[in-house]
Design a protein around this motif. Sequence first.
Motif, PDB file in Angstrom:
ATOM      1  N   VAL A 134      21.431  19.908 -22.878  1.00  0.00           N
ATOM      2  CA  VAL A 134      21.068  19.154 -24.085  1.00  0.00           C
ATOM      3  C   VAL A 134      22.103  18.061 -24.319  1.00  0.00           C
ATOM      4  CG1 VAL A 134      20.775  19.278 -26.594  1.00  0.00           C
ATOM      5  CG2 VAL A 134      19.817  21.079 -25.136  1.00  0.00           C
ATOM      6  N   ARG A 135      23.361  18.442 -24.198  1.00  0.00           N
ATOM      7  CA  ARG A 135      24.443  17.467 -24.411  1.00  0.00           C
ATOM      8  C   ARG A 135      24.296  16.301 -23.421  1.00  0.00           C
ATOM      9  NH1 ARG A 135      28.551  20.692 -23.579  1.00  0.00           N
ATOM     10  NH2 ARG A 135      28.841  21.436 -25.695  1.00  0.00           N
ATOM     11  N   ALA A 136      24.008  16.629 -22.155  1.00  0.00           N
ATOM     12  CA  ALA A 136      23.866  15.587 -21.129  1.00  0.00           C
ATOM     13  C   ALA A 136      22.633  14.720 -21.384  1.00  0.00           C
ATOM     14  CB  ALA A 136      23.784  16.238 -19.744  1.00  0.00           C
ATOM     15  N   ALA A 137      21.529  15.325 -21.807  1.00  0.00           N
ATOM     16  CA  ALA A 137      20.301  14.552 -22.077  1.00  0.00           C
ATOM     17  C   ALA A 137      20.550  13.559 -23.208  1.00  0.00           C
ATOM     18  CB  ALA A 137      19.148  15.490 -22.417  1.00  0.00           C
ATOM     19  N   LEU A 138      21.298  13.979 -24.209  1.00  0.00           N
ATOM     20  CA  LEU A 138      21.632  13.088 -25.327  1.00  0.00           C
ATOM     21  C   LEU A 138      22.550  11.966 -24.856  1.00  0.00           C
ATOM     22  CD1 LEU A 138      22.228  15.809 -28.067  1.00  0.00           C
ATOM     23  CD2 LEU A 138      20.332  14.159 -28.020  1.00  0.00           C
ATOM     24  N   ALA A 139      23.582  12.350 -24.096  1.00  0.00           N
ATOM     25  CA  ALA A 139      24.560  11.351 -23.642  1.00  0.00           C
ATOM     26  C   ALA A 139      23.894  10.331 -22.720  1.00  0.00           C
ATOM     27  CB  ALA A 139      25.723  12.042 -22.934  1.00  0.00           C
ATOM     28  N   ASP A 140      23.080  10.813 -21.772  1.00  0.00           N
ATOM     29  CA  ASP A 140      22.463   9.902 -20.801  1.00  0.00           C
ATOM     30  C   ASP A 140      21.463   8.955 -21.450  1.00  0.00           C
ATOM     31  OD1 ASP A 140      23.987  11.199 -18.971  1.00  0.00           O
ATOM     32  OD2 ASP A 140      22.338  12.290 -18.003  1.00  0.00           O
ATOM     33  N   SER A 141      20.772   9.437 -22.492  1.00  0.00           N
ATOM     34  CA  SER A 141      19.738   8.599 -23.123  1.00  0.00           C
ATOM     35  C   SER A 141      20.286   7.766 -24.262  1.00  0.00           C
ATOM     36  CB  SER A 141      18.614   9.490 -23.663  1.00  0.00           C
ATOM     37  OG  SER A 141      19.128  10.332 -24.694  1.00  0.00           O
ATOM     38  N   GLY A 142      21.381   8.234 -24.848  1.00  0.00           N
ATOM     39  CA  GLY A 142      21.897   7.575 -26.043  1.00  0.00           C
ATOM     40  C   GLY A 142      21.144   7.956 -27.308  1.00  0.00           C
ATOM     41  N   PHE A 143      20.240   8.941 -27.211  1.00  0.00           N
ATOM     42  CA  PHE A 143      19.510   9.373 -28.408  1.00  0.00           C
ATOM     43  C   PHE A 143      20.452  10.206 -29.276  1.00  0.00           C
ATOM     44  CE2 PHE A 143      15.982  11.884 -30.495  1.00  0.00           C
ATOM     45  CZ  PHE A 143      15.438  10.792 -31.159  1.00  0.00           C
ATOM     46  N   PRO A 144      20.537   9.920 -30.583  1.00  0.00           N
ATOM     47  CA  PRO A 144      21.488  10.639 -31.435  1.00  0.00           C
ATOM     48  C   PRO A 144      21.078  12.099 -31.650  1.00  0.00           C
ATOM     49  CG  PRO A 144      20.708   8.602 -32.486  1.00  0.00           C
ATOM     50  CD  PRO A 144      19.825   8.859 -31.311  1.00  0.00           C
ATOM     51  N   ALA A 145      22.059  12.989 -31.554  1.00  0.00           N
ATOM     52  CA  ALA A 145      21.793  14.425 -31.652  1.00  0.00           C
ATOM     53  C   ALA A 145      21.002  14.789 -32.900  1.00  0.00           C
ATOM     54  CB  ALA A 145      23.123  15.194 -31.635  1.00  0.00           C
ATOM     55  N   GLU A 146      21.357  14.189 -34.038  1.00  0.00           N
ATOM     56  CA  GLU A 146      20.724  14.615 -35.289  1.00  0.00           C
ATOM     57  C   GLU A 146      19.254  14.211 -35.374  1.00  0.00           C
ATOM     58  OE1 GLU A 146      23.196  12.532 -34.957  1.00  0.00           O
ATOM     59  OE2 GLU A 146      22.797  10.683 -36.077  1.00  0.00           O
ATOM     60  N   ARG A 147      18.785  13.394 -34.437  1.00  0.00           N
ATOM     61  CA  ARG A 147      17.366  13.025 -34.425  1.00  0.00           C
ATOM     62  C   ARG A 147      16.544  13.888 -33.464  1.00  0.00           C
ATOM     63  NH1 ARG A 147      16.653   8.650 -37.396  1.00  0.00           N
ATOM     64  NH2 ARG A 147      18.561   7.555 -37.943  1.00  0.00           N
TER      65      ARG A 147
END
Length: 287
Positions: A134-147
């Motif tokens: 999950v952390r990597a998917a957020l980092a790679d996409s730039g999608f903010p965690a809280e969304r």
Amino acid sequence: AKQRGKANWVRYATGMEKPLVAHAQIGGDLRRALDAGEFRLVYQPLVELRTRRVIGVEALVRWMHPERGMVSPAEFIPAAERTGLIVPLGRFVLRETCRQSAAWLAEFGPDVFQKAGPNVSVRQLHDPEFVAEVRAALADSGFPAERLILELTESAVLRGPQVSRALHELNALGVRLALDDFGTGESSLSLLRAFPAAIVKLDKSFVDGIELDEPGTAAADARQAVARAVVQLSGALGLDTVAEGIENEEQAQRLMRLGYTTGQGYHLGRPMEAEQITRLLAAQRDL
Ligand code: C2E
Ligand code: CA
Ligand code: CA
Ligand code: CA
């Protein structure tokens, strides 16, 4: 032979029978399908009931089978869970949801596009790599965690210390958790207290028929009582709610009067291709 294969498959999917041949077949077929890129996502709008604006989406997986056409997840998710293929499949769903959602956020901004939710199986929560993914998917996409809203069922979150630790780590990442199909599990109310959820999704079974209130329809009254209790309790606990499976305007009106602000269902928008969501968001932005 094709006909028989299909009949087996349908029986298998109901969970009534589990023919070994079909089991082995679907397991191998799912693996092949994943490698062949046959899975794709459709998105169902999450809609603000008062304004009817699309504020986010739920991501739902589809299998574009070369011979059978589009296969519903109800048919293959149970098999994917049993065979473990849900772990790589779920990874694809997570990454694709984040990638697409980051693009929507970049194009339309956070006032128009607020959040996106993939479904997560308990098998994924048991995977020790899940939180890192999950952390990597957020980092790679730039999608903010809280969304990012991970949708979990009640039965999934009741599975012991490993799952509980994963949920708390996800919370610490800033990702939000939604309790899916709420009200259908066994310990819904106590779970609300113990589980680090931010959102509760009222199950469709409490929305079906909720608009019917001819005298003496006790079933509709009971559904309304549950729907009202869920929204009031969630509010008291600081949780957001989504009413699922809204199929007509009367249901939408009734749920709004009960206090629901967000809804989902065929009446508000069917699951659709990403391009159609893009068009809806563009129309809203240009209002
Ligand atoms: P769910 O998470 O409860 O998703 C809602 C289901 O209800 C979706 O079916 C959606 O198309 C359907 N639905 C939405 N609005 C209405 C309505 O107004 N009326 C009716 N009759 N149905 C409505 P779908 O896409 O077939 O998904 C079925 C289930 O498969 C999902 O239930 C979810 O549990 C599972 N699923 C779907 N995608 C994934 C995935 O990527 N990963 C996992 N683990 N499970 C998934
Ligand atoms: Ca869901
Ligand atoms: Ca649901
Ligand atoms: Ca469901």
